[in-house]
Design an enzyme around this catalytic site. Structure first.
Site, PDB file in Angstrom:
ATOM      1  N   LYS A 113       0.816  -1.220   0.000  1.00 58.43           N
ATOM      2  CA  LYS A 113       0.000   0.000   0.000  1.00 58.43           C
ATOM      3  C   LYS A 113       0.845   1.263   0.000  1.00 58.43           C
ATOM      4  O   LYS A 113       0.445   2.288  -0.545  1.00 58.43           O
ATOM      5  CB  LYS A 113      -0.965   0.005   1.203  1.00 58.43           C
ATOM      6  CG  LYS A 113      -1.998  -1.080   1.103  1.00 58.43           C
ATOM      7  CD  LYS A 113      -3.339  -0.715   1.709  1.00 58.43           C
ATOM      8  CE  LYS A 113      -4.367  -1.748   1.292  1.00 58.43           C
ATOM      9  NZ  LYS A 113      -5.575  -1.789   2.067  1.00 58.43           N
ATOM     10  N   LYS A 195      -5.859 -11.393  -7.424  1.00 56.92           N
ATOM     11  CA  LYS A 195      -7.118 -11.562  -6.692  1.00 56.92           C
ATOM     12  C   LYS A 195      -8.156 -10.527  -7.112  1.00 56.92           C
ATOM     13  O   LYS A 195      -7.814  -9.415  -7.533  1.00 56.92           O
ATOM     14  CB  LYS A 195      -6.874 -11.506  -5.182  1.00 56.92           C
ATOM     15  CG  LYS A 195      -6.569 -10.131  -4.628  1.00 56.92           C
ATOM     16  CD  LYS A 195      -6.713 -10.121  -3.101  1.00 56.92           C
ATOM     17  CE  LYS A 195      -6.687  -8.689  -2.595  1.00 56.92           C
ATOM     18  NZ  LYS A 195      -7.192  -8.514  -1.269  1.00 56.92           N
ATOM     19  N   LYS A 198     -11.421  -4.578  -5.301  1.00 55.35           N
ATOM     20  CA  LYS A 198     -12.260  -3.411  -5.574  1.00 55.35           C
ATOM     21  C   LYS A 198     -11.424  -2.275  -6.153  1.00 55.35           C
ATOM     22  O   LYS A 198     -11.960  -1.346  -6.729  1.00 55.35           O
ATOM     23  CB  LYS A 198     -12.975  -2.956  -4.313  1.00 55.35           C
ATOM     24  CG  LYS A 198     -12.028  -2.531  -3.222  1.00 55.35           C
ATOM     25  CD  LYS A 198     -12.723  -2.407  -1.893  1.00 55.35           C
ATOM     26  CE  LYS A 198     -11.722  -2.240  -0.795  1.00 55.35           C
ATOM     27  NZ  LYS A 198     -11.990  -3.077   0.357  1.00 55.35           N
TER      28      LYS A 198
HETATM   29  P1  ATP Z   1      -8.284  -4.125  -2.103  1.00 58.82           P
HETATM   30  O1  ATP Z   1      -8.206  -5.261  -3.066  1.00 58.82           O
HETATM   31  O2  ATP Z   1      -8.861  -2.905  -2.703  1.00 58.82           O
HETATM   32  O3  ATP Z   1      -7.032  -3.907  -1.343  1.00 58.82           O
HETATM   33  P2  ATP Z   1      -9.976  -5.907  -0.797  1.00 58.82           P
HETATM   34  O4  ATP Z   1     -10.987  -6.063  -1.861  1.00 58.82           O
HETATM   35  O5  ATP Z   1      -8.896  -6.916  -0.620  1.00 58.82           O
HETATM   36  O6  ATP Z   1      -9.317  -4.518  -0.992  1.00 58.82           O
HETATM   37  P3  ATP Z   1     -10.295  -5.709   2.084  1.00 58.82           P
HETATM   38  O7  ATP Z   1     -11.126  -4.679   2.735  1.00 58.82           O
HETATM   39  O8  ATP Z   1      -8.822  -5.608   2.164  1.00 58.82           O
HETATM   40  O9  ATP Z   1     -10.766  -5.774   0.558  1.00 58.82           O
HETATM   41  O10 ATP Z   1     -10.708  -7.129   2.588  1.00 58.82           O
HETATM   42  C1  ATP Z   1     -11.917  -7.477   3.222  1.00 58.82           C
HETATM   43  C2  ATP Z   1     -11.961  -8.973   3.438  1.00 58.82           C
HETATM   44  O11 ATP Z   1     -12.216  -9.644   2.217  1.00 58.82           O
HETATM   45  C3  ATP Z   1     -10.659  -9.568   3.957  1.00 58.82           C
HETATM   46  O12 ATP Z   1     -10.943 -10.572   4.915  1.00 58.82           O
HETATM   47  C4  ATP Z   1     -10.004 -10.147   2.738  1.00 58.82           C
HETATM   48  O13 ATP Z   1      -9.144 -11.204   3.052  1.00 58.82           O
HETATM   49  C5  ATP Z   1     -11.219 -10.605   1.954  1.00 58.82           C
HETATM   50  N1  ATP Z   1     -10.955 -10.575   0.519  1.00 58.82           N
HETATM   51  C6  ATP Z   1     -10.665  -9.507  -0.225  1.00 58.82           C
HETATM   52  N2  ATP Z   1     -10.495  -9.821  -1.511  1.00 58.82           N
HETATM   53  C7  ATP Z   1     -10.710 -11.156  -1.596  1.00 58.82           C
HETATM   54  C8  ATP Z   1     -10.671 -12.094  -2.659  1.00 58.82           C
HETATM   55  N3  ATP Z   1     -10.420 -11.726  -3.905  1.00 58.82           N
HETATM   56  N4  ATP Z   1     -10.916 -13.382  -2.369  1.00 58.82           N
HETATM   57  C9  ATP Z   1     -11.202 -13.776  -1.122  1.00 58.82           C
HETATM   58  N5  ATP Z   1     -11.240 -12.940  -0.075  1.00 58.82           N
HETATM   59  C10 ATP Z   1     -11.000 -11.645  -0.291  1.00 58.82           C
END
Ligand code: ATP
Ligand code: LTN
Length: 327
Positions: A113, A195, A198
Site C-alpha cells: 500500500k 485476486k 475493488k
Molecule cells: P483491495 O483489493 O482494494 O485492497 P480488498 O478487496 O482486498 O481490498 P479488504 O477490505 O482488504 O478488501 O478485505 C476485506 C476482506 O475480504 C478480507 O478478509 C479479505 O481477506 C477478503 N478478501 C478480499 N479480496 C478477496 C478475494 N479476492 N478473495 C477472497 N477474499 C477476499
C-alpha cells in the site's frame, strides 16, 4: 464446554465484491453457530488512507447492512463499530511501545500500500497491524477468521501478545488464524492471476454485491476462460478453476458435482448457469439490504458495542495495572 471466541473485522471502504463475501462474510455467517462471535466494522483502520467524511459514515452503515443481510444474526453475534469502543485506540498506543519498527516494516500489506516512496506515507498505515492486534487481544480472542492476506498480521499479533506476556505476566490469549481453503482467494474475472479487488482498474474484474442481474450476466459472459472446452477443475486452467470455485461456493455444490453436471456441456451453458447461481444469491440479498433502515442498523451496532465494551474495559485495566499505571 464453553464455545471458543472469534473476532474479525471488515473495513468500511470501497465497493464490496463477491470475493469479500465469499472470502470473509460468508464464513462469519457459518462460524457464528459454532463460536462466540464478535464482528467489527473497523472505521479506525479505514482512516489509515484518506477518507471523505460523508462517505465514511455512509460506508460504515452500509457494511453493517451487508453483514446483516448476509446472515450475521445480532442475537447470536456482537456486531459493532470499532470507534464506539475507545479501548481499541488506547490498547494500540500501548502495543506501539512493544512493537518494533523492523517488524512493522516487514508487513507485506504495508509495503504494497505504501509503495516505494513510503517516507511520505501516513504513520497510521504503518501502524495498522498494531491496531489490528489490539482489536484481537482486547477480547481474549482464540480464533481469527481472515483471508490469506491477513495471516501475517495475526502472526505479528501473536508475537506482540507473547512479548507482553513474558514482560508483564500472562495477560493475553494467543490467537490462531483461521483461513478457509476454498474461499481463500477469489481471482479477478478478467485476470485469474490476481485476486479480485475493488481497486482493480476494470469493472470486469469483479462482481459487486450491488450489481444487478444485467451486470452479472455481462461480466460473467466476458470473464476470461482457458483454452479447451471441457469443464474441468485444474491448476492448468486457472480462469475456469476460479469460476468453478465461485459456482461451488454460491451453489453449495462440490467441485466434483459441478464437473459431473457439465460433462460434454461446454462453456456457454456453464457460464449461463453460473450467472444464475450468482443472481440467485444477489437478488434476495439486495432485497434484505434494502429492507434494513439506517436507524435500525445503527441501533444494532450500538447494542453490539455495549455488549463488548465491558470485556474490552476489563482487559485494558488488567494491561494497565500490570504495566504500572496508577488506576
Ligand atoms: P483491495 O483489493 O482494494 O485492497 P480488498 O478487496 O482486498 O481490498 P479488504 O477490505 O482488504 O478488501 O478485505 C476485506 C476482506 O475480504 C478480507 O478478509 C479479505 O481477506 C477478503 N478478501 C478480499 N479480496 C478477496 C478475494 N479476492 N478473495 C477472497 N477474499 C477476499
Ligand atoms: N485488516 C483486516 C480487517 C481487520 C481485522 C481485524 C480482521 C481489522 N481488524 C481484526 C481480523 C481481526 C482486513 O483488511 N481484512
Amino acid at each position: 464446554m464453553a464455545k471458543k471466541r472469534i473476532f474479525s473485522g471488515i473495513q468500511p471502504s470501497g465497493n464490496l465484491h463477491i470475493g469479500n463475501y465469499l472470502g470473509a462474510i460468508k464464513n462469519w455467517v457459518t462460524l457464528q453457530d459454532e463460536y462466540e462471535s464478535i464482528f467489527c466494522v473497523v472505521d479506525l483502520h479505514a482512516i489509515t488512507v484518506p477518507q471523505n467524511p460523508e462517505e465514511l459514515s455512509r460506508k460504515t452503515i452500509e457494511i453493517a447492512k451487508i453483514c446483516l443481510a448476509a446472515g450475521i444474526d445480532p442475537e447470536k453475534s456482537a456486531i459493532f463499530i470499532q470507534s464506539h469502543v475507545p479501548e481499541h485506540a488506547e490498547l494500540t498506543w500501548i502495543l506501539n511501545t512493544i512493537a518494533k519498527i523492523s517488524e512493522l516494516e516487514r508487513m507485506t500489506q504495508f509495503k504494497d500500500k505504501a509503495g516505494k516512496n513510503w517516507e511520505g506515507v501516513g504513520v497510521g498505515l504503518f501502524d495498522y497491524p498494531a491496531l489490528m492486534a489490539a482489536d484481537i487481544l482486547l477480547y481474549d480472542t482464540q480464533v481469527v477468521p481472515v483471508g490469506e492476506d491477513q495471516v501475517q498480521h495475526i502472526e505479528l499479533t501473536r508475537t506482540l501478545a507473547k512479548r507482553f506476556n513474558s514482560k508483564f505476566g500472562e495477560t493475553f490469549v494467543i490467537p490462531e488464524p483461521y483461513v478457509r481453503k476454498e474461499g481463500m482467494r477469489i481471482m479477478g474475472l478478467d485476470d485469474p492471476g490476481k485476486k479480485m479487488s475493488k481497486s482493480a482498474s476494470s469493472e470486469y474484474n469483479y462482481i459487486s454485491l450491488t450489481d444487478d442481474e444485467n451486470a452479472v450476466n455481462r461480466k460473467i459472459k466476458k470473464a476470461v476462460t482457458d483454452s479447451g472446452s471441457e469443464i474441468i477443475y485444474s491448476d492448468s486452467k486457472p480462469a475456469l478453476k476460479n469460476l468453478i470455485n465461485i459456482y461451488s461456493l454460491f451453489a453449495n455444490k462440490s467441485v466434483k458435482e459441478i464437473e459431473k453436471i457439465y460433462v460434454n456441456k461446454g462453456y456457454a451453458k456453464f457460464k449461463n448457469d453460473l450467472a444464475k447461481v450468482i443472481t440467485g444469491f444477489l437478488v434476495p440479498f439486495q432485497r434484505k439490504m434494502a429492507d434494513l433502515s439506517d436507524k435500525v442498523v445503527l441501533g444494532i451496532l450500538k447494542k453490539g458495542a455495549e455488549k463488548v465494551r465491558p470485556l474490552a474495559q476489563k482487559k485494558l485495566q488488567e494491561v494497565k495495572k500490570k504495566m504500572g499505571f496508577v488506576l
